[in-house]
Design a protein around this motif. Structure first.
Motif, PDB file in Angstrom:
ATOM      1  N   LYS A 112       0.827  -1.229   0.000  1.00 47.91           N
ATOM      2  CA  LYS A 112       0.000   0.000   0.000  1.00 47.91           C
ATOM      3  C   LYS A 112       0.851   1.265   0.000  1.00 47.91           C
ATOM      4  O   LYS A 112       0.580   2.214   0.734  1.00 47.91           O
ATOM      5  N   ARG A 113       1.895   1.211  -0.806  1.00 47.81           N
ATOM      6  CA  ARG A 113       2.758   2.391  -0.942  1.00 47.81           C
ATOM      7  C   ARG A 113       2.756   2.852  -2.381  1.00 47.81           C
ATOM      8  O   ARG A 113       2.623   2.066  -3.309  1.00 47.81           O
ATOM      9  N   PHE A 114       2.950   4.167  -2.557  1.00 45.43           N
ATOM     10  CA  PHE A 114       3.085   4.725  -3.889  1.00 45.43           C
ATOM     11  C   PHE A 114       4.465   4.390  -4.444  1.00 45.43           C
ATOM     12  O   PHE A 114       5.416   4.170  -3.690  1.00 45.43           O
ATOM     13  N   VAL A 115       4.563   4.404  -5.747  1.00 45.52           N
ATOM     14  CA  VAL A 115       5.881   4.408  -6.388  1.00 45.52           C
ATOM     15  C   VAL A 115       6.296   5.869  -6.515  1.00 45.52           C
ATOM     16  O   VAL A 115       5.629   6.642  -7.199  1.00 45.52           O
ATOM     17  N   PRO A 116       7.399   6.277  -5.860  1.00 43.87           N
ATOM     18  CA  PRO A 116       7.803   7.686  -5.957  1.00 43.87           C
ATOM     19  C   PRO A 116       8.027   8.090  -7.403  1.00 43.87           C
ATOM     20  O   PRO A 116       8.688   7.360  -8.153  1.00 43.87           O
ATOM     21  N   GLY A 117       7.483   9.214  -7.787  1.00 46.39           N
ATOM     22  CA  GLY A 117       7.710   9.703  -9.149  1.00 46.39           C
ATOM     23  C   GLY A 117       6.661   9.250 -10.157  1.00 46.39           C
ATOM     24  O   GLY A 117       6.685   9.684 -11.305  1.00 46.39           O
ATOM     25  N   LEU A 118       5.761   8.401  -9.735  1.00 38.66           N
ATOM     26  CA  LEU A 118       4.700   7.959 -10.644  1.00 38.66           C
ATOM     27  C   LEU A 118       3.459   8.819 -10.387  1.00 38.66           C
ATOM     28  O   LEU A 118       2.919   8.828  -9.288  1.00 38.66           O
TER      29      LEU A 118
ATOM     30  N   ASP B  66      -1.619  13.823 -18.457  1.00 42.57           N
ATOM     31  CA  ASP B  66      -1.438  13.052 -19.696  1.00 42.57           C
ATOM     32  C   ASP B  66       0.024  12.959 -20.113  1.00 42.57           C
ATOM     33  O   ASP B  66       0.326  12.574 -21.245  1.00 42.57           O
ATOM     34  N   GLY B  67       0.907  13.317 -19.226  1.00 42.16           N
ATOM     35  CA  GLY B  67       2.315  13.243 -19.597  1.00 42.16           C
ATOM     36  C   GLY B  67       3.023  14.526 -19.232  1.00 42.16           C
ATOM     37  O   GLY B  67       2.543  15.620 -19.522  1.00 42.16           O
ATOM     38  N   ASP B  68       4.183  14.386 -18.590  1.00 51.10           N
ATOM     39  CA  ASP B  68       4.975  15.536 -18.174  1.00 51.10           C
ATOM     40  C   ASP B  68       5.964  15.810 -19.302  1.00 51.10           C
ATOM     41  O   ASP B  68       6.762  14.939 -19.654  1.00 51.10           O
TER      42      ASP B  68
ATOM     43  N   THR C 245      -3.393   4.503 -16.115  1.00 52.96           N
ATOM     44  CA  THR C 245      -2.097   4.958 -16.614  1.00 52.96           C
ATOM     45  C   THR C 245      -1.722   6.289 -15.975  1.00 52.96           C
ATOM     46  O   THR C 245      -2.461   7.265 -16.071  1.00 52.96           O
ATOM     47  N   LEU C 246      -0.598   6.291 -15.315  1.00 55.23           N
ATOM     48  CA  LEU C 246      -0.108   7.514 -14.696  1.00 55.23           C
ATOM     49  C   LEU C 246       1.132   7.995 -15.445  1.00 55.23           C
ATOM     50  O   LEU C 246       1.885   7.181 -15.972  1.00 55.23           O
ATOM     51  N   PRO C 247       1.348   9.304 -15.479  1.00 52.60           N
ATOM     52  CA  PRO C 247       2.556   9.805 -16.141  1.00 52.60           C
ATOM     53  C   PRO C 247       3.782   9.618 -15.247  1.00 52.60           C
ATOM     54  O   PRO C 247       3.654   9.582 -14.016  1.00 52.60           O
ATOM     55  N   LEU C 248       4.944   9.518 -15.849  1.00 47.53           N
ATOM     56  CA  LEU C 248       6.196   9.589 -15.087  1.00 47.53           C
ATOM     57  C   LEU C 248       6.484  11.058 -14.813  1.00 47.53           C
ATOM     58  O   LEU C 248       6.640  11.858 -15.735  1.00 47.53           O
ATOM     59  N   ASN C 249       6.527  11.382 -13.545  1.00 42.57           N
ATOM     60  CA  ASN C 249       6.756  12.759 -13.111  1.00 42.57           C
ATOM     61  C   ASN C 249       8.143  13.244 -13.561  1.00 42.57           C
ATOM     62  O   ASN C 249       9.143  12.549 -13.347  1.00 42.57           O
ATOM     63  N   GLY C 250       8.190  14.428 -14.139  1.00 39.43           N
ATOM     64  CA  GLY C 250       9.465  14.961 -14.627  1.00 39.43           C
ATOM     65  C   GLY C 250      10.498  15.117 -13.525  1.00 39.43           C
ATOM     66  O   GLY C 250      11.693  14.855 -13.740  1.00 39.43           O
ATOM     67  N   ALA C 251      10.061  15.531 -12.340  1.00 40.82           N
ATOM     68  CA  ALA C 251      11.009  15.678 -11.231  1.00 40.82           C
ATOM     69  C   ALA C 251      11.534  14.320 -10.796  1.00 40.82           C
ATOM     70  O   ALA C 251      12.678  14.207 -10.336  1.00 40.82           O
TER      71      ALA C 251
END
Lengths: 268, 268, 268, 268
Positions: free
Chosen positions: A139-145, A152-154, A191-197
């Motif tokens: 039950k944890r997030f993937v950091p950066g996702l 819709d995309g970084d 579908t989640l975007p990959l965060n630019g940071a």
């Protein structure tokens, strides 16, 4: 007792930095991004490494009216006597939440790299599936996702992968993160975007920068951004209006006594 | 949009703080420790609570040439134009290590209190045994147990228990910590002192102060201490000597290239 | 080399502060305001001095949604991992403008006290007239004269004079400031209130606190206030709304190239 | 109410910085020094301007065990949980004394430039003579003249003039400072070196950077240096020894009561 250092030192007639003559070999010869990399790793980066590093710094330098920017402007309003105080106050907001994803993502990816990394996309995808599933079970997030705005995309993500590709610097962290981008819908159902940071953290880790200091590079980038914010504030001030917009809308309410911990009596 | 607050507010003719008239009901009527407690909890403490709280602040105000004190003095040497900068720099050292034990201990004890607490020493001892054993099995320290210097007992510990006892404010956190002091030799095979800064955390938690901000009270105490350090530095400066003692003993060494993360190539 | 200090020091079995046994003579015996005064002057204040000092701290502890309070809340929003960072960021706003009047007023009054001070109101009024006239001729404000909100009188002013009077602690700085309050309309042609924060500076100077650190006492008071702000933010958060209220109203405009200094070419 | 800005802004699908597409036009295309200049002036620098600017940043990035470096290392020792706190604490030392000469020198030179500047060395020398004489008469130093260590010449000075010359960027500030270097012996009776950090201020002023923020660029350079200090501290820690070298040599002395201001009684 002596204190060893390979950074700056000087004698009456010479100044050295990183073992080189500062005046003749560094000034005018080494760009600022290149120097920052060199100072952090004691290793001079290649032109390709410098380009990826500076692309990351550009991606993180300024994101408009973030808390850090507002804080620097308000601190300057309140204490115009101290530019260093206004910048330091802004940087203190560079912690776990707003600038933290860069470090969190780089460290997360690194912690999940096996001793021997996959050699093709299928291998990376299998590893990524495992990683995403384990996070979901815990039950944890993937950091950066994911990204709160760029759903819709970084735009920085695509670009940073392109630059790293041009420089042949897509290492295992960027590989694993890309694979996470490909496989996570299978696990999460959307579908989640990959965060630019976050991609920035993967790229910094691939460059071999110290993982404990990934946040530091976000802060370096932000220092340049905060100077820009201060420069704009000096020419076109908004801090007073920001302050007024809060203070003039304060609403006095009654105190609500707080006792988070029951007393010994109440506990019995 | 409005921003509610029960703290300070004012109109042209009045100033209120915590719902009271600042001038007539607070100034000259409320001591500074009492006020700090009140601001944090929105509840006016009793005289006994104030005495325990101020005893904690006294215990934490100044510990001589700690990193925080050295930092404040050096920052003043380097930037004498900004008293706020020198104090802020010192406070930034109030983190997980040097001032952290107060918060860590209070939160640790709180996390291990059961819904119904013991009613006698035997009950507390049994609970404490369980807690210490669980920590040992997890190979973790008990926060606040042990002290690098006061190995035979921290004088603040005995005194703070005495004061809390006089004021009938020995609550469950202090109880559990005292029991840990009694039983830990049975588990660990040696006798460690209860750290005074840890006892402070237990006392603050028993006073019902916000657990997330226990570190904040250590920082409040330290602010007074750092002003004392600055005042002494102004009259009897030592920062220049401290700086020289480091800088004059610097030893230039060759850079050691750093690459914490194997490259994609090296990994394969 | 040794570093002398009269503040905290310890041996294995004892801890002293200001030459006293910390546990037995300070904890439980000395209030926090009293201790802060003692640390700054190495002189234990009388009960009357403590009362005036704590009245000043109360007057300056919290003024609602000031820039310092907003900054602490925003920094906590952005970096909730660091309470010390949120407090330090807020304190960095305690500079020349918002908290500066306390120090400016105390130092201004001190600089204008003659070697032998007047012995009656007429004498003080004559001195004050001279001082106000000189400022007007130099086109300078008198620090502490006037208030943006409390135009008909700052309630803290009346009260602080009353408290200082009760404790027989109306010294030369408060005397001169009161006289300035009486005579300035004759010079300026209108009646301005004596700013409460300014009176605080006069009172602190009369108490014999270090003039270079008057700002430090405002910062000490504000530390307690900022902890109150953080505690309220934790229970009833508004920082996110503040941030949104700014960020959602950002308006992108075109860059305006800046060149404050003419180039050599342009100059010729 | 809206808050205009030409810095960063974003929509769901785009991110712009300074009016350009961040991903496509800035990342991978703009170096970090170039970007920092652009953010501060909203004007993209030429390659020559970037080279001079980055030479200045290199000159100021790290000077070994300065107070700022020691402070960052000690703060990290004390609060390893907060990289942002360690960097901010170090930057707070970037005030009037250690990093101040860059700003002081740039502003001093600017304040003494006439509306029409000289066109040859003789003209500059005449102006410089006037300036140095006026300072001497006012018993003030010329900011940037002299260096505590590099008494026979600061190597950075020669080099920065050479670089600025190569890029045809020796503007009026560098001209005036060079002339001060030539003529001051005639007035002062001895030859002092032009301080490298002072020359940096002259060069930044000639580049058209905001004069109120010259200190900010020294802080930007130092941020890179402090990250280098932290990285070295992580691999080869010395902060604990520095702390011990001070704390173990503390020497408890008796308090010396302080009363800077005579009481009303004493004054009469």
């Amino acid at each position: 007792m002596t204190y060893p250092t390979a950074l700056g030192s000087s004698t009456k007639d010479t100044i050295t930095l990183l073992g080189h003559d500062l005046a003749d070999d560094v000034m005018g010869e080494v760009g600022f991004g290149e120097l920052a990399f060199w100072l952090a790793t004691q290793r001079r980066p290649t032109p390709g490494e410098t380009r990826v590093f500076e692309a990351v710094l550009a991606a993180l330098a300024d994101h408009g009216f973030t808390p850090t920017a507002i804080v620097t402007r308000l601190t300057h309003l309140s204490a115009p006597d101290s530019v260093q105080g206004a910048l330091a106050a802004g940087l203190l907001g560079g912690g776990s939440r707003f600038l933290g994803v860069t470090e969190d993502c780089g460290q997360f990816l690194h912690a999940h790299l096996p001793g021997t990394v996959p050699t093709d996309d299928a291998g990376w995808d299998a590893l990524a599936l495992e990683v995403v599933r384990a996070q979901r079970e815990a039950k944890r997030f993937v950091p950066g996702l994911g990204h709160p705005v760029h759903k819709d995309g970084d735009p920085r993500t695509r670009r940073l992968y392109a630059i790293a590709g041009q420089e042949s610097l897509v290492g295992p962290h960027l590989q694993l993160f890309a694979a996470i981008g490909r496989v996570h819908p299978e696990v999460l159902g959307r579908t989640l975007p990959l965060n630019g940071a976050g991609v920035c953290g993967a790229a910094l880790a691939d460059l071999g920068l110290p993982l404990e200091l990934l946040r530091g590079f976000a802060l370096l980038a932000r220092t340049a951004g905060l100077i820009g914010q201060l420069a704009e504030e000096l020419r076109n001030p908004v801090a007073r209006q920001i302050y007024d917009s809060v203070d003039l809308h304060n609403r006095p309410v009654d105190p609500v006594p707080y006792r988070p911990v029951p007393t010994a009596e109440e506990l019995q």
